[in-house]
Write an enzyme that holds these catalytic residues in place. Structure first.
Site, PDB file in Angstrom:
ATOM      1  N   HIS A 145      42.553  51.799  36.603  1.00  0.00           N
ATOM      2  CA  HIS A 145      43.155  51.092  37.737  1.00  0.00           C
ATOM      3  C   HIS A 145      43.727  49.750  37.337  1.00  0.00           C
ATOM      4  O   HIS A 145      44.668  49.265  37.964  1.00  0.00           O
ATOM      5  CB  HIS A 145      42.135  50.889  38.861  1.00  0.00           C
ATOM      6  CG  HIS A 145      41.894  52.110  39.678  1.00  0.00           C
ATOM      7  ND1 HIS A 145      41.031  53.112  39.297  1.00  0.00           N
ATOM      8  CD2 HIS A 145      42.426  52.510  40.857  1.00  0.00           C
ATOM      9  CE1 HIS A 145      41.040  54.076  40.219  1.00  0.00           C
ATOM     10  NE2 HIS A 145      41.872  53.747  41.173  1.00  0.00           N
ATOM     11  N   GLY A 146      43.160  49.129  36.334  1.00  0.00           N
ATOM     12  CA  GLY A 146      43.703  47.837  35.945  1.00  0.00           C
ATOM     13  C   GLY A 146      42.950  47.227  34.795  1.00  0.00           C
ATOM     14  O   GLY A 146      41.781  47.560  34.553  1.00  0.00           O
TER      15      GLY A 146
END
Lengths: 490, 344
Positions: A322-323
């Site tokens: 996701h990041g």
């Protein structure tokens, strides 16, 4: 081009008109591929080349895997595909994260690596997973390789899901290539309904909840417990309506064109345990992680302890996907731990230990809400502060609570209740809900790929009235400040 | 053909029902009946009840001559409160409005001071100069206080070209003047206000949303839509060094022989309450050079911070953005009262 922007609506209209007027299906697919490239280039034309390069690498790799006589050769090409996809993803998304962390430890030795100026290409997390799944499926023999370059490019660049999913596998999309694409009355009705539903979720609810959540997450130290709870609840609703709204718009757009995308959300906040949550939330990602990470790690086939390990690693990496931030790793780790704990709990349940459904639902929802805090917070320090403040240990005292939080909670509760009613109506013909839906001019159906959906089945004044009210609600109530979709940042 | 007519008929019926439904909803959100004043243009209808829930939860009534919270009804000294939408305060109820709070305070203490608020959305310093003679004749104030923000001396005062509003310009001999554009009583809201009261709320809601959508299209830079975007504002707020603020202040001073005070509304940053912005410093020094009193709401920000209240923003909009809420109005009233009572 955000899906909720006038520019995208014009682009979509032009694309649909083009598909309607162009005759041969092969030329329609070429037109669609061109339109998709234009869509991607509108974000940043510099990264169109990267997308096409990855596509070429995987097309060639899949061809070589298919032709390969020996396992070693086939594995070599598979490795090339995986390394190039993960390499590109790792460089653009994680290089600075690793540099930052390296510098954090190396600074005490007087060593520092300068940060690289790297722009994150839009949708890279999604399209690399998509192309990798194609080559892996060809390697496994579960999917035949695509021989038509046009079909392959159409699949890779398909604009409705290119930037933020659903993550579409070749095994789902490529069999549809023989279909005649282009808008028809039925496709426009069903696809348009889904698109408008997604637009409502995004503009009327998600963007409204962002107004509540953003100031608190930007400066949590200012706010008291009530305001922070309000913001956490608001974000819980925002991320669901934002992401599922986007998915609905993507699925609806694809339907209007003539392709079917997989369902991505199935009322996840009704889940009674965390395992069920991950069968309902971002379904395409969780199934991708299960098939391409969890099972190759061993899944649940190597004993209890290794099963828990595999769950934890899968979710940890899922969080990192996701990041590039320790907050996302924390989020993934918490969910991985919860899945492992749930597996253990289910074993106990098999031995007669039970929790009432309402309590297990409440505990699951509370856990999911609390884990959205590290997902949304801008730093680990803020995560800790917000979690402490939720339980009265914070120091902020600004307490203004937005009126929109309880209103949107109410809307979501009613929508979920309607969703449950509609789902049960699907299987109980002639009951009250079916009669109500028919009076309004809607029917419900279930698609093997896209799941259940509502569609207008006749022109009724009531149905048109509802449609007008929805559109006027968007015109009069949408906050209309530019809020990109949350998952566009991944 | 029959099928098309049937569908068209159903569509017309559905749209009509939807519009009627929204007319009903709009009435709960906004209602602002107006009348034409010979000098002020469109003003809130005296005695009519207005509702404003687009931002905040405002309601109340106006008295005659476009004054809100006016007590200009007995002998005594008159404090006239001017300003733009921040002074008009549609977002709050009458009993939360700073003008009424000040008036009630004076009445309780038996003071001979009376207050009246003549704020109007869209006014700027150019309007306070251009309309000064009219304000003096209508209200005969002993003391004028003008609620101002950065834009009142910047883009709002120089770039607005709307009927009924004034703007600054330099004439052929480079003299600064405030040019007042004649008021034109036109538009759907004016028509509905005079003739079609039941649909006035819907027209007001449409007008408000048209402005919002216009701003959104401008900010999103749609290829077919190019609006005039002020570079001064685009670069991160008003830069008042680009404007002849000293000359504006001199014009303002010359327009009001009565005692004149500017009440400045700075932005509220809880993490940095004390530091004044460049614009604030510039305005205060220019006011002092022109012989105008200068107050800043920043003086009350510490108390607001201690109480945990933002002075701007509402529960149905964004926190700390937009117009003054009831806490902001209370703080403004306290600031002004303290200044009046300390006799400075």
């Amino acid at each position: 081009m955000l899906f909720s922007s006038p520019r995208f609506l014009i682009f979509l209209a032009i694309t649909l008109i083009g598909l309607a007027v162009i005759g041969p299906n092969q030329w329609r697919k070429r037109f669609l591929a061109l339109a998709s490239c234009f869509f991607y280039a509108a974000w940043d034309w510099r990264f169109l080349g990267l997308l096409l390069l990855i596509s070429v690498i995987d097309y060639v790799a899949a061809a070589k895997i298919d032709e390969g006589k020996s396992t070693a050769v086939r594995r070599k090409w598979l490795l090339l595909s995986i390394v190039s996809n993960l390499g590109v993803l790792g460089y653009f998304k994680y290089a600075n994260f690793f540099i930052e962390n390296f510098n954090h430890f190396a600074s005490s030795f007087g060593v520092a690596v300068p940060a690289a100026h790297i722009l994150l290409p839009a949708g890279i997390s999604f399209y690399t997973f998509k192309t990798m799944s194609y080559t892996i499926d060809v390697y496994r023999g579960s999917l035949g390789r695509v021989t038509s370059w046009i079909d392959y490019v159409t699949f890779i660049t398909f604009f409705p899901e290119l930037i933020a999913g659903p993550i579409v596998r070749g095994s789902v999309f490529l069999p549809q290539m023989s279909r005649e694409i282009g808008p028809t009355k039925e496709r426009l009705a069903t696809g348009g309904s889904m698109f408008v539903l997604g637009l409502c979720k995004k503009l009327l609810i998600a963007d409204r909840m962002a107004i509540v959540a953003d100031p608190v997450f930007a400066s949590p130290e200012l706010f008291g417990t009530a305001a922070i709870w309000s913001a956490v609840i608001a974000y819980t609703i925002q991320i669901y309506c934002d992401f599922s709204g986007y998915s609905d718009m993507a699925i609806g757009t694809a339907r209007m064109i003539g392709y079917d995308l997989p369902e991505n959300f199935r009322m996840p906040y009704l889940s009674r345990d965390i395992s069920e949550f991950w069968t309902r939330w971002h379904i395409t990602l969780s199934s991708w992680l299960k098939d391409y990470l969890y099972i190759p790690l061993g899944g649940n086939r190597r004993g209890e302890l290794l099963t828990y390990r595999n769950l934890f690693i899968t979710m940890l990496l899922g969080g990192l996907w996701h990041g590039a931030s320790w907050n996302f790793v924390l989020w993934g780790g918490l969910h991985g731990s919860a899945l492992a704990a749930n597996k253990l709990w289910r074993k106990q349940r098999g031995r007669g230990v039970q929790l009432p459904s309402l309590i297990s639902w409440a505990v699951t929802l509370l856990f999911v809400m609390l884990t959205w805090v590290p997902f949304r917070a801008t730093s680990t320090a803020d995560t800790v502060f917000i979690l402490k403040s939720l339980f009265g240990a914070g120091s902020g005292h600004f307490g203004d609570v937005s009126v929109w939080a309880p209103i949107c909670v109410g809307i979501c509760v009613i929508a979920h209740a309607l969703g449950i009613a509609i789902s049960s109506a699907r299987w109980a013909r002639g009951d009250l809900m079916n009669r109500v839906l028919n009076f309004v001019g809607f029917g419900i159906d279930s698609h093997p790929i896209s799941g259940q959906y509502l569609f207008p089945n006749r022109i009724s004044i009531v149905g048109m009235y509802i449609a007008c009210m929805i559109l006027l609600s968007i015109v009069f109530f949408a906050p209309l400040k530019t809020n990109p979709f949350i998952y566009f940042q991944f | 053909m029959k099928c098309v007519l049937t569908v068209a008929g159903k569509l017309i019926a559905a749209v009509g029902l939807a519009v009627l439904s929204w007319a009903f909803v709009a009435g709960k959100i906004v209602n602002y009946p107006t009348v034409r004043h010979p000098f002020l243009g469109r003003i809130p209808e005296p005695g009519a009840h207005f509702v404003w829930r687009i931002e905040g939860n405002g309601s109340g009534t106006w008295t005659s001559n476009g004054l809100r919270s006016a007590t200009f009804n007995r002998p005594g000294r008159r404090l006239l409160l001017l300003g733009d939408s921040f002074a008009e305060g549609l977002q709050v109820k009458d009993n939360e409005h700073f003008g009424q709070l000040i008036g009630e305070h004076f009445a309780e203490r038996g003071s001979d001071w009376q207050t009246g608020t003549a704020g109007k959305s869209g006014y700027s310093t150019a309007d306070y100069v251009a309309k000064a003679d009219m304000f003096r004749e209508l209200y005969r104030p002993n003391w004028v206080m003008i609620v101002v923000r950065d834009g009142d001396f910047g883009s709002d005062a120089w770039r607005k070209r709307l009927a009924g509003y004034a703007h600054f310009e330099t004439n052929s001999v480079e003299k600064l003047i405030a040019r007042d554009l004649p008021y034109a009583d036109a538009g759907m809201s004016a028509w509905a206000s005079d003739r079609a009261r039941p649909v006035l709320p819907l027209f007001l809601l449409v007008a408000n949303r048209t402005e919002v959508i216009h701003g959104w299209l401008r900010d999103n830079e749609q290829p077919w839509f190019r609006a005039d975007r002020d570079p001064a504002i685009l670069e991160g707020g008003e830069d008042l060094t680009r404007y002849p603020v000293d000359r504006e202040m001199e014009l303002l001073r010359g327009s009001y022989p009565a005692r004149l005070t500017l009440v400045y509304l700075p932005g509220f940053d809880p993490k940095n309450l004390k530091d004044r912005t460049t614009n604030e410093i510039l305005l205060e020094e220019a006011a002092r050079r022109a012989g105008i009193e200068f107050l800043s709401l920043r003086g009350r920000y510490h108390e607001l911070e201690q109480a945990g209240h933002f002075p701007y923003g509402f529960s149905n909009t964004r926190v700390n953005e937009g117009h003054l809420n009831r806490y902001g109005h209370a703080a403004l009233a306290n600031l002004i009262l303290r200044h009046v009572e300390e006799g400075r």
